[in-house]
Scaffold this motif. Structure first.
Motif, short mmCIF file in Angstrom:
data_model
loop_
_atom_site.label_atom_id
_atom_site.label_comp_id
_atom_site.label_asym_id
_atom_site.label_seq_id
_atom_site.Cartn_x
_atom_site.Cartn_y
_atom_site.Cartn_z
N GLY A 55 45.08 73.38 25.94
CA GLY A 55 44.45 72.42 25.03
C GLY A 55 44.41 71.02 25.59
N ARG A 56 44.10 70.92 26.87
CA ARG A 56 44.17 69.60 27.52
C ARG A 56 42.92 68.77 27.22
NH1 ARG A 56 46.18 72.38 33.01
NH2 ARG A 56 44.94 74.04 32.04
N GLN A 57 43.16 67.51 26.85
CA GLN A 57 42.09 66.59 26.48
C GLN A 57 42.25 65.27 27.23
OE1 GLN A 57 41.46 66.10 22.27
NE2 GLN A 57 41.70 68.28 21.83
N VAL A 58 41.11 64.76 27.71
CA VAL A 58 41.10 63.44 28.35
C VAL A 58 40.97 62.41 27.25
CG1 VAL A 58 39.95 61.93 30.00
CG2 VAL A 58 40.01 64.40 30.41
N LEU A 59 42.04 61.68 27.02
CA LEU A 59 42.07 60.69 25.94
C LEU A 59 41.81 59.29 26.46
CD1 LEU A 59 45.12 62.07 23.91
CD2 LEU A 59 42.69 62.64 23.69
N VAL A 60 42.48 58.92 27.53
CA VAL A 60 42.25 57.62 28.18
C VAL A 60 41.80 57.91 29.60
CG1 VAL A 60 43.22 55.39 28.82
CG2 VAL A 60 44.03 56.56 26.75
N ASN A 61 40.57 57.54 29.92
CA ASN A 61 40.01 57.84 31.25
C ASN A 61 40.57 56.92 32.32
OD1 ASN A 61 38.17 58.94 29.21
ND2 ASN A 61 36.92 59.52 30.96
N GLY A 62 40.84 55.69 31.97
CA GLY A 62 41.34 54.74 32.95
C GLY A 62 41.37 53.35 32.35
N LEU A 63 41.53 52.38 33.21
CA LEU A 63 41.59 50.99 32.78
C LEU A 63 40.64 50.15 33.61
CD1 LEU A 63 45.49 50.58 32.62
CD2 LEU A 63 43.95 51.10 30.70
N GLU A 64 40.03 49.19 32.96
CA GLU A 64 39.34 48.14 33.71
C GLU A 64 40.26 46.93 33.67
OE1 GLU A 64 35.30 46.11 32.77
OE2 GLU A 64 34.97 47.63 34.30
N GLU A 65 40.58 46.37 34.86
CA GLU A 65 41.60 45.32 34.97
C GLU A 65 41.05 44.13 35.75
OE1 GLU A 65 45.14 48.53 35.92
OE2 GLU A 65 43.30 48.35 37.11
N TRP A 66 41.38 42.95 35.25
CA TRP A 66 40.94 41.71 35.90
C TRP A 66 42.10 40.72 35.90
CZ3 TRP A 66 35.64 41.24 37.30
CH2 TRP A 66 34.83 42.28 36.84
N ILE A 67 42.18 39.93 36.95
CA ILE A 67 43.11 38.79 37.00
C ILE A 67 42.32 37.54 36.65
CG2 ILE A 67 44.47 37.29 38.51
CD1 ILE A 67 45.90 39.84 37.75
N ASP A 68 42.82 36.78 35.67
CA ASP A 68 42.19 35.52 35.26
C ASP A 68 43.07 34.38 35.77
OD1 ASP A 68 41.13 33.30 33.99
OD2 ASP A 68 40.72 34.38 32.13
N TYR A 69 42.54 33.62 36.73
CA TYR A 69 43.31 32.52 37.33
C TYR A 69 42.39 31.32 37.47
CZ TYR A 69 46.13 29.92 40.75
OH TYR A 69 46.86 28.96 41.41
N GLU A 70 42.77 30.26 36.76
CA GLU A 70 42.01 29.02 36.78
C GLU A 70 40.55 29.24 36.40
OE1 GLU A 70 42.63 27.36 40.65
OE2 GLU A 70 44.61 26.58 40.14
N GLY A 71 40.35 30.12 35.38
CA GLY A 71 39.01 30.34 34.86
C GLY A 71 38.17 31.32 35.65
N ASN A 72 38.70 31.86 36.73
CA ASN A 72 37.96 32.84 37.53
C ASN A 72 38.55 34.23 37.32
OD1 ASN A 72 36.23 30.91 38.82
ND2 ASN A 72 38.00 30.30 40.07
N ARG A 73 37.67 35.21 37.12
CA ARG A 73 38.12 36.60 36.96
C ARG A 73 37.92 37.36 38.26
NH1 ARG A 73 36.98 39.61 31.22
NH2 ARG A 73 38.17 38.18 29.88
N THR A 74 39.01 38.00 38.70
CA THR A 74 38.97 38.81 39.93
C THR A 74 39.36 40.23 39.56
OG1 THR A 74 39.62 36.89 41.25
CG2 THR A 74 39.87 39.07 42.26
N PRO A 75 38.56 41.23 39.95
CA PRO A 75 38.81 42.60 39.51
C PRO A 75 39.94 43.27 40.30
CG PRO A 75 36.90 42.58 40.93
CD PRO A 75 37.31 41.13 40.75
N LEU A 76 40.62 44.22 39.64
CA LEU A 76 41.58 45.12 40.29
C LEU A 76 41.06 46.56 40.27
CD1 LEU A 76 44.95 43.86 38.74
CD2 LEU A 76 43.77 43.02 40.78
N SER A 77 40.13 46.87 39.38
CA SER A 77 39.65 48.24 39.20
C SER A 77 38.26 48.41 39.79
CB SER A 77 39.61 48.57 37.70
OG SER A 77 38.91 47.57 36.99
#
Length: 681
Positions: A55-77
């Motif tokens: 009965g396996r179900q994919v509930l959370v596929n993954g994460l979208e992640e960003w670093i916010d530093y001094e108003g700039n967003r830099t991705p990790l994902s």
């Protein structure tokens, strides 16, 4: 330790082919590529087993992640869309290691951030944590969960039935996205949560496209979690189906680390490769919950998509449980499967869709007897076998003698006949529609080797239990079987064994199935014939990653396992390399040539490249199959139970790697000339 530096992590084409796997002992798991860019429909941060282990179900596929530093967003994902990889967080990844779970290191300007993902044993719970390795002020982490809520074999599309708005409490979001989907609780220590439903459309999974399957789906993100990163503090995001109660992440992580360390007790003197294999072995041992709510143990055949299979379970049990000293779990599994024996047959598998056992295998019951014999070699626990298993063992033998499903019965020559049109009963079981790819109706050689061994094992067990008359009967029948194998299966022209005999038809295909006539505890051949079998298997079938399933000189040989379902199933046992067969080959090789320093060195050399595979494909584990031709690309499941099991078993039993038990198991029976002299062919 399995670890990669910036050079490997920054090579997208290489890093995307490496996959990590975390399991929870229930059949659930978390998995993705090294870059956390999902490449399979089975990848997910929380794949929950709702009816363990099914009965396996994919509930959370993954994460979208960003670093916010001094108003700039830099991705990790990063994610894959049509003709686009976005965002490119992989470009900020500088390191990865298994220690003991997956840990990533990112660098964004002066910031060095470490992320880890841990599944908690016995729970559908995954903990994601982030911490700074260098203190910097004003750093924020933005996390957006990507969710579906679907069966793990299916794909998800945008639809109006979704309930995306969670119930909010301090540090907790609770989702009930669809009817029939478990409630998903997201525990966190973020500063803020902002509700903002977004659809991530046309996510692509290139591994599914490569397999000729649908490969595109839509996921939804309910909103953003915003964390203020501070020195000495850890940002936490926990996805679970275990409820909305308080969760102590530090306690769970400490307990899980200690649990994994405890698995390595007694293995301290061995190398990191062995440690990874022992931890990999643990991933296949899972809980099975019956319809009556009773809990037991079983073995998953492979990740990410297999269930528990009878054949795979008993081939794997010695390497996964006996070599690692997990005798209590071995007892549970032997006892549980004995309960399911029907008309002398062990279930082939418990399908994910229904959970009801399917009885379409001729060899699983015989492998069950072999597993019981090895259990006794390690434990001397004859009391358990007599009380719990002895009637079942006798029933299996009687049913095979007198006849059971699919025309499985003992013929007048003492050999086992099995099969009917359109049904695959041996481990070479690929079938596409009505096309039986590797038809083996009749008397397959490995079934006869297993039958002979089952009779010899019943003889030995019954003698210990004081049943002398039964022992004489089984030994007498074993001698008849030994003579029939040697008279009927020896192919003098080829210098090896026929693969299948069906009446006057004799299949001269050179396949690895004949190796079991030598590798099993009781050999079915005279020493000179055993040596010839080893020689031809080594010459025609041996690769650095296991044995091919068909001689490359055969016109039906298929060098690569790729394409759509029909093409892949057509290649599955027609040349594809199976690493689990390296175990029987090395056992047989040493039995024939002797346990000398030179032969031991050769065995280690044969294992060398296969062990480097732990740094490829499924990290820290061993794949299901490889291409028949060089460069022998890994294919199929990234983690296969019998692949790991047979390598561990050979390392312990043939190469003498230490094991965590005070009692050293006795050696398998010594090679003998045969119980009787075969008639001339």
């Amino acid at each position: 330790m399995i670890a990669f530096d910036k050079e490997t992590c920054g090579d997208f084409d290489t890093a995307i082919t490496k996959e990590w796997l975390e399991t929870n002992g229930l059949g659930g798991f978390a998995s993705s590529s090294l870059l956390n860019c999902n490449t399979r429909r089975y990848h997910g941060l929380l794949v929950a087993a709702t009816r363990p282990p099914l009965g396996r179900q994919v509930l959370v596929n993954g994460l979208e992640e960003w670093i916010d530093y001094e108003g700039n967003r830099t991705p990790l994902s990063c994610h894959q869309y049509p003709n686009l990889i976005f965002p490119r967080g992989d470009q900020n990844l500088t390191g990865f290691r298994l220690d003991p779970w997956p840990i990533w290191t990112y660098r964004v300007g002066p910031l060095i951030l470490e992320k880890s993902v841990t599944m908690i044993h016995g729970q559908n719970t995954v903990i994601v944590s982030y911490r700074m390795l260098k203190e910097i002020q004003g750093i924020h982490l933005i996390v957006r969960p990507l969710m579906t809520g679907r069966d793990f074999h299916a794909l998800h599309k945008e639809n109006p039935a979704l309930h995306a708005v969670p119930q909010e409490q301090a540090g907790l979001l609770t989702f009930e996205p669809y009817d029939g989907v478990p409630t998903i609780a997201l525990h966190h220590n973020a500063q803020t949560y902002t509700q903002n439903l977004e659809w991530f459309r046309n996510l692509q999974y290139w591994r599914e496209k490569e397999r000729g399957l649908d490969f595109q789906e839509d996921a939804w993100a309910p909103g953003e979690l915003r964390y203020a990163l501070a020195d000495g503090q850890t940002a936490i995001c926990i996805a679970t189906t275990e409820g909305a109660g308080y969760i102590d992440a530090d306690y769970l992580l400490t307990q899980e680390r200690q649990r994994r360390r405890s698995l390595l007790l007694g293995w301290e003197a061995t190398d990191d490769v062995t440690h990874h294999l022992v931890l990999a072995a643990d991933q296949f041992l899972v809980q099975r919950v019956t319809e009556q709510g009773e809990k037991g143990k079983t073995l998953i055949a492979g990740y990410p998509w297999f269930e528990d299979w009878g054949r795979d379970t008993f081939i794997s049990l010695p390497g996964l449980l006996l070599v690692t000293g997990r005798f209590a779990e071995a007892r549970q599994i032997l006892s549980a499967y004995a309960h399911y024996v029907d008309h002398g047959m062990i279930p082939n598998r418990f399908p994910d869709a229904t959970g009801y056992p399917e009885y379409n295998t001729v060899d699983a019951s015989l492998w069950f007897i072999v597993a019981v014999f090895h259990y006794l070699r390690y434990t001397k626990d004859f009391a358990f076998v007599k009380e719990t298993l002895w009637n079942t063992l006798q029933d299996i033998i009687a049913q095979y003698q007198n006849g059971t499903r699919y025309q499985i019965h003992m013929d007048l020559d003492g050999l086992i006949y099995a099969g009917q049109a359109g049904v695959q009963l041996t481990w070479m079981d690929a079938k596409v529609g009505d096309w039986v790819v590797t038809p083996r109706t009749g008397k397959p050689i490995e079934i006869q080797a297993l039958w002979y061994n089952a009779l010899r094992m019943m003889d030995q067990i019954s003698q210990t239990l004081g049943e002398k008359e039964a022992a004489r009967g089984w030994m007498g029948l074993a001698e008849k079987v030994w003579g029939s194998i040697n008279r009927q299966f020896w192919n003098e022209d080829a210098g090896c064994l026929y693969d299948v005999i069906n009446g006057d038809q004799k299949d001269a295909s050179v396949r690895p199935n004949q190796i079991f006539a030598v590798s099993l505890p009781f050999e079915c051949l005279t020493p000179d014939r055993a040596e010839k079998v080893i020689a031809i298997v080594e010459e025609r079938l041996l690769t650095p990653f296991g044995l091919r399933t068909l001689d490359p000189k055969d016109s039906r040989y298929i060098a690569h396992y790729q394409g759509d379902v029909r093409a892949r199933d057509g290649a599955y046992h027609q040349g594809t390399v199976w690493p689990w067969l390296m175990g029987p080959f090395l056992t047989a090789y040493q039995k024939v040539h002797g346990k000398t320093p030179k032969i031991q060195s050769q065995l280690r050399a044969h294992l060398a490249l296969l062990l480097t595979h732990l740094w490829e494909a499924g990290l820290g584990t061993i794949s299901e199959i490889f291409d028949g031709d060089m460069p022998h690309e890994p294919r199929g499941c990234i983690a296969q139970a019998w692949s790991v099991a047979e390598v561990l078993r050979v390392m312990r039993e043939e190469l003498g790697t230490s094991m965590p038990t005070a009692a050293t198991p006795p050696a398998a029976p010594a090679r003998k000339t045969a119980p009787s002299t075969p008639a001339k062919t």
